[in-house]
Each structure stands twice: as C-alpha cells, then as structure tokens.
Design a protein around this motif. Structure first.
Motif, PDB file in Angstrom:
ATOM      1  N   GLY A 262       0.702  -1.155   0.003  1.00 50.11           N
ATOM      2  CA  GLY A 262       0.026   0.104   0.093  1.00 50.11           C
ATOM      3  C   GLY A 262       0.839   1.316   0.202  1.00 50.11           C
ATOM      4  N   THR A 263       0.502   2.305  -0.785  1.00 47.05           N
ATOM      5  CA  THR A 263       1.268   3.390  -0.989  1.00 47.05           C
ATOM      6  C   THR A 263       1.384   4.146   0.520  1.00 47.05           C
ATOM      7  OG1 THR A 263       0.267   3.722  -3.020  1.00 47.05           O
ATOM      8  CG2 THR A 263       1.138   5.604  -2.087  1.00 47.05           C
ATOM      9  N   ALA A 264       0.417   4.274   1.184  1.00 49.69           N
ATOM     10  CA  ALA A 264       0.510   4.855   2.679  1.00 49.69           C
ATOM     11  C   ALA A 264       1.820   4.281   3.305  1.00 49.69           C
ATOM     12  CB  ALA A 264      -0.818   4.631   3.417  1.00 49.69           C
ATOM     13  N   PHE A 265       1.959   2.934   3.138  1.00 54.53           N
ATOM     14  CA  PHE A 265       3.237   2.487   4.006  1.00 54.53           C
ATOM     15  C   PHE A 265       4.624   2.625   3.499  1.00 54.53           C
ATOM     16  CE2 PHE A 265      -0.620  -0.357   4.545  1.00 54.53           C
ATOM     17  CZ  PHE A 265      -1.030   0.035   5.562  1.00 54.53           C
ATOM     18  N   VAL A 266       4.487   2.971   2.117  1.00 52.32           N
ATOM     19  CA  VAL A 266       5.997   2.890   1.459  1.00 52.32           C
ATOM     20  C   VAL A 266       6.429   4.049   0.617  1.00 52.32           C
ATOM     21  CG1 VAL A 266       5.730   0.192   0.838  1.00 52.32           C
ATOM     22  CG2 VAL A 266       4.799   1.837  -0.818  1.00 52.32           C
ATOM     23  N   ASN A 267       5.137   5.050   0.598  1.00 52.11           N
ATOM     24  CA  ASN A 267       5.647   6.358   0.152  1.00 52.11           C
ATOM     25  C   ASN A 267       5.728   7.584   1.047  1.00 52.11           C
ATOM     26  OD1 ASN A 267       4.773   9.067  -1.084  1.00 52.11           O
ATOM     27  ND2 ASN A 267       4.952   8.064  -2.963  1.00 52.11           N
ATOM     28  N   PRO A 268       6.671   8.059   1.297  1.00 50.54           N
ATOM     29  CA  PRO A 268       6.900   8.936   2.288  1.00 50.54           C
ATOM     30  C   PRO A 268       5.670  10.025   2.629  1.00 50.54           C
ATOM     31  CG  PRO A 268       9.054   8.624   1.534  1.00 50.54           C
ATOM     32  CD  PRO A 268       8.008   8.051   0.646  1.00 50.54           C
ATOM     33  N   GLU A 269       5.528  10.769   1.335  1.00 52.82           N
ATOM     34  CA  GLU A 269       4.522  11.718   1.277  1.00 52.82           C
ATOM     35  C   GLU A 269       3.057  11.123   1.843  1.00 52.82           C
ATOM     36  OE1 GLU A 269       2.163  14.365  -1.867  1.00 52.82           O
ATOM     37  OE2 GLU A 269       3.978  13.486  -2.515  1.00 52.82           O
ATOM     38  N   ALA A 270       2.840   9.888   1.262  1.00 56.61           N
ATOM     39  CA  ALA A 270       1.452   9.441   1.693  1.00 56.61           C
ATOM     40  C   ALA A 270       1.652   9.087   3.226  1.00 56.61           C
ATOM     41  CB  ALA A 270       1.412   8.178   0.798  1.00 56.61           C
ATOM     42  N   ALA A 271       2.681   8.672   3.811  1.00 55.58           N
ATOM     43  CA  ALA A 271       2.660   8.483   5.108  1.00 55.58           C
ATOM     44  C   ALA A 271       2.549   9.796   6.014  1.00 55.58           C
ATOM     45  CB  ALA A 271       3.962   7.676   5.523  1.00 55.58           C
ATOM     46  N   GLN A 272       3.188  10.652   5.341  1.00 58.55           N
ATOM     47  CA  GLN A 272       3.130  12.167   6.171  1.00 58.55           C
ATOM     48  C   GLN A 272       1.623  12.333   6.035  1.00 58.55           C
ATOM     49  OE1 GLN A 272       5.695  14.827   4.295  1.00 58.55           O
ATOM     50  NE2 GLN A 272       7.382  13.757   5.227  1.00 58.55           N
ATOM     51  N   ASN A 273       0.773  12.073   4.987  1.00 61.43           N
ATOM     52  CA  ASN A 273      -0.672  12.467   4.940  1.00 61.43           C
ATOM     53  C   ASN A 273      -1.367  11.884   5.921  1.00 61.43           C
ATOM     54  OD1 ASN A 273       0.062  14.427   2.836  1.00 61.43           O
ATOM     55  ND2 ASN A 273      -0.762  13.014   1.316  1.00 61.43           N
ATOM     56  N   ILE A 274      -1.046  10.454   6.159  1.00 64.38           N
ATOM     57  CA  ILE A 274      -2.049   9.692   6.906  1.00 64.38           C
ATOM     58  C   ILE A 274      -1.903  10.134   8.147  1.00 64.38           C
ATOM     59  CG2 ILE A 274      -0.571   7.771   7.207  1.00 64.38           C
ATOM     60  CD1 ILE A 274      -3.026   5.860   6.819  1.00 64.38           C
ATOM     61  N   GLN A 275      -0.453  10.223   8.760  1.00 63.73           N
ATOM     62  CA  GLN A 275      -0.379  10.888  10.197  1.00 63.73           C
ATOM     63  C   GLN A 275      -0.984  12.177  10.479  1.00 63.73           C
ATOM     64  OE1 GLN A 275       3.915  10.309  11.367  1.00 63.73           O
ATOM     65  NE2 GLN A 275       4.188  10.112   9.435  1.00 63.73           N
TER      66      GLN A 275
END
Length: 400
Positions: A262-275
């Motif tokens: 999943g993008t949210a786990f492996v893409n830094p920008e997506a991870a920042q967005n979910i946080q």
C-alpha cells in the motif's frame, strides 16, 4: 483514513496492466515458489458487496484467475473489524459473518479454493491448482473480554490475530492513536498473548504501538509476525511502520516482517498525509464534542472526509518503493525474516505501479532478481519464511 471504513467509496478498478511484462524467469519462479500473502482484505468487501471471486472480478484486486496467473498459493483472508464495531458491540458478529463468507466462497468452488488450517497441509490441498484461504483476524476486538473466544475462532480456522487496529482496544494500544491507554499491552492483552501461544495462533504486531510491539515480542514464547508492516526508515515518525530496532527484535525471536504494498506504507509523502489525517481527525472529534456539549450544531464528518481527500491526493508510487523496503529489511534483519503482506483490497486501490493485483507477484520477483537477490532467497521472501514461523508456532502450542 485509507483503510476499510472508506473502502466502499474509494475502491478503484484494479484492472490496470502492469507497467511492463516481467521476464519469463520471473514468471517461472512465481509459479514454482510457494507464495504466501498474509494480508488480503477480500472478506470485508464481500460483506458489503458479494462478488464470486472464483471467477474474474474486475472491481477487486483478488480473484482466482489472477491469483493463479500471479502464482499465489496461500492467501490470508483478513477478518477485519473496525474500532466502531468494537464500540457498538458488533465486532463478534461481523467477524463470524466474514468467516462464513470465506467458507461460502470455498464451498462454491472446491476445485479452486480450500480452507487452510495448518502449514503442513499446503502441498496436499493446493494440488490441482487450488488457492488456499487461510484466516487472519485483523483487530482482536471480536473476542471481547472472553479468552475462550480465542478457542472458538481457532476452531473456525483463525491462525493469526492482529491485537489492535486503528484505535486502542481491550488488548493493546494502537500505533495510530495520539493518546495511548495502556502504555503497550493491557493486563488482559498479556493473557491474550499467552492463550494465543497455547492454541497455536500467530501473534500479529502490525498496527500496534511501539511499546505494545516490544511487549508482545518479549512475552511470546514463540516467534511473532508483523502481517503487513513496512519499515519506518523510509517514513520517519510514522509509528504504524516498524522501527529498525523493533524489526530486529521480531527477527531475534525468530519472527518475520511481511512487507505491504500500500502506498501509505511505502511512500513518505503518503505516510505523512495519513499521520496528518489522524491528527486532524482527532481535532475534529474533539471540536465536535465541545460543540455538542455547548448545545451548538456539530460539523459534518462526511464533508470533513471529502475535503481531506480533495486536499491530499494519493501520490503516484513505483514498485521501487516496495523493493527498497525489502532490501532494507533484508539488510537489517536478514533474509530469513522478511515476507510479503500486500494489503490488496484494503487500501482503496492506492498501490504502486506494477503491483496492482494478485496477478502482479511476478513483477515483484523480477524486481528482486534485478536487485541481485538469489532465487533461493526470493523463495523465502515469497512464502518460505512465513510457513517456517507458522510451523514453529503450531509446534509450540500446548494441549487444546
């Protein structure tokens, strides 16, 4: 935010072609190796909208034809229940209904699917090209306060339990919550880990707070798994992903880290967005509670979600992000402690290019081969490591 609660309204068609066709050597290895994916969210969608996954289901990421095309042998079906279901007391019923759905799928197509309850049954059951459906419970909420429910779910085939999900529960703190309840596992949660060890249910530490992961690893008498957790090295501050230290602790106990796609786990920008989403949602709920207490009109949750989606589009992600995760995991914990837990059908279509459906495992194989991983090591990553851990957990079980 990108999880199951929004899946119905965000699920995208999963029929996009791979960026390129993998070499024949990658296809052959994918078909010959035993591929075990520890996290596919088909059951929850089946409850919302039934699809016969024994034939082509173009609006899903998992179905039988594409599973066989990709070489998938063992698909852990995620029996997921939300924090809301935990709060309103419907988690137990929802879990059993999802298990019913998986059993119905296997019963409709006994030549294509079989329920898998033990790693020792893999070779026998997959004869004839069957895809084996194992059960993993995502969120321990369905057991409520009753340890005996673990036995009942074990009897129905559940072979791992993710102790918590997006909120603190009776068992454990969640990685997503800003305010922790237990500083790790609850007293009941410690009993749950012991009972899971006795039954031979794998303890899954994905979604847990750092303290809870550490305590679960220390308490368990057998290896633990992270069924779908990436490494925090690439997503600083994202507690949902594992720190190198925690990954090494899991490996030292003999466990395995299953890398998600999943993008949210492996893409830094997506991870920042979910946080940022969880912080914004926390503020939204607190603000609405204050408005309600004051007798004022509350803000619309649906409008908040829609605006957030509009303001935070999912970034495009290449397969390299997943390959980077695997490379880093192998370097930090060793190839014997790395596997795959895709999260297909669980992230609203937000997946890397070339890893869009269960037909695409050969693309992962090709990428690993291109990065210098031996075929023997790739076999371990694809499923051998998980089957080893499952076998050890089963062997460590006590009388049932």
């Amino acid at each position: 935010m990108q999880r199951h609660a929004l899946l119905c309204c965000t699920l995208m068609l999963a029929t996009a072609a791979s960026a390129q066709e993998p070499p024949e050597a990658a296809r052959r290895l994918a078909q010959d190796a035993t591929i075990v994916d520890t996290h596919i969210d088909a059951p929850g969608i089946l409850m919302d909208k039934w699809a016969d996954l024994g034939i082509e289901a173009p609006d899903r990421e998992f179905d039988y034809p594409r599973a066989r095309a990709g070489g998938l042998d063992v698909a852990f079906m995620s029996i997921y229940t939300s924090a809301k279901r935990d709060e309103d007391g419907t988690a137990w019923q929802a879990a059993h209904m999802q298990i019913d759905a998986v059993e119905a799928l296997a019963a409709r197509h006994p030549d294509r699917f079989a329920i898998l309850r033990s790693p020792g049954d893999v070779d026998g059951l997959r004869a004839g090209g069957r895809v084996l459906l194992a059960l993993g419970m995502e969120n321990g909420a369905p057991i409520g306060d009753d340890l005996a429910e673990l036995q009942r779910f074990f009897d129905r085939g559940v072979r791992y339990v993710t102790l918590a999900h997006s909120a603190n529960n009776r068992i454990s703190d969640s990685s997503y919550t800003l305010q922790k309840r237990w500083n790790g596992l609850s007293p009941f949660g410690r009993e749950v880990v012991a009972e899971m060890n006795r039954l031979g249910i794998m303890v899954d530490v994905s979604h847990l707070s750092d303290a809870a992961v550490r305590q679960a690893v220390e308490l368990s008498t057998v290896p633990v798994i992270a069924s779908h957790s990436a490494l925090r090295h690439f997503t600083p501050g994202f507690e949902r992903n594992l720190s190198d230290e925690l990954a090494q602790a899991i490996a030292a106990k003999g466990g395995v880290i299953q890398i998600p796609f999943g993008t949210a786990f492996v893409n830094p920008e997506a991870a920042q967005n979910i946080q940022a989403y969880f912080r914004a949602a926390y503020d939204f709920d607190r603000r609405n509670a204050e408005l309600e207490a004051a007798g004022s009109p509350t803000e619309d949750r649906q409008a908040f979600e829609a605006q957030w989606e509009a303001d935070h589009p999912t970034p495009s992600t290449k397969i390299d992000a997943v390959l980077d995760q695997v490379d880093h995991a192998v370097a930090r914990v060793g190839v014997d402690h790395v596997g795959i837990g895709s999260d297909f059908d669980g992230v609203g279509g937000n997946l890397p290019d070339a890893l869009r459906t269960v037909a695409d495992y050969p693309n992962l194989v090709a990428g690993l081969q291109a990065r210098g991983h031996s075929d023997a090591d790739i076999r371990k990553i694809l499923g051998g490591n998980l089957l080893r851990v499952w076998t050890e957990v089963e062997a460590g079980a006590g009388p049932r």
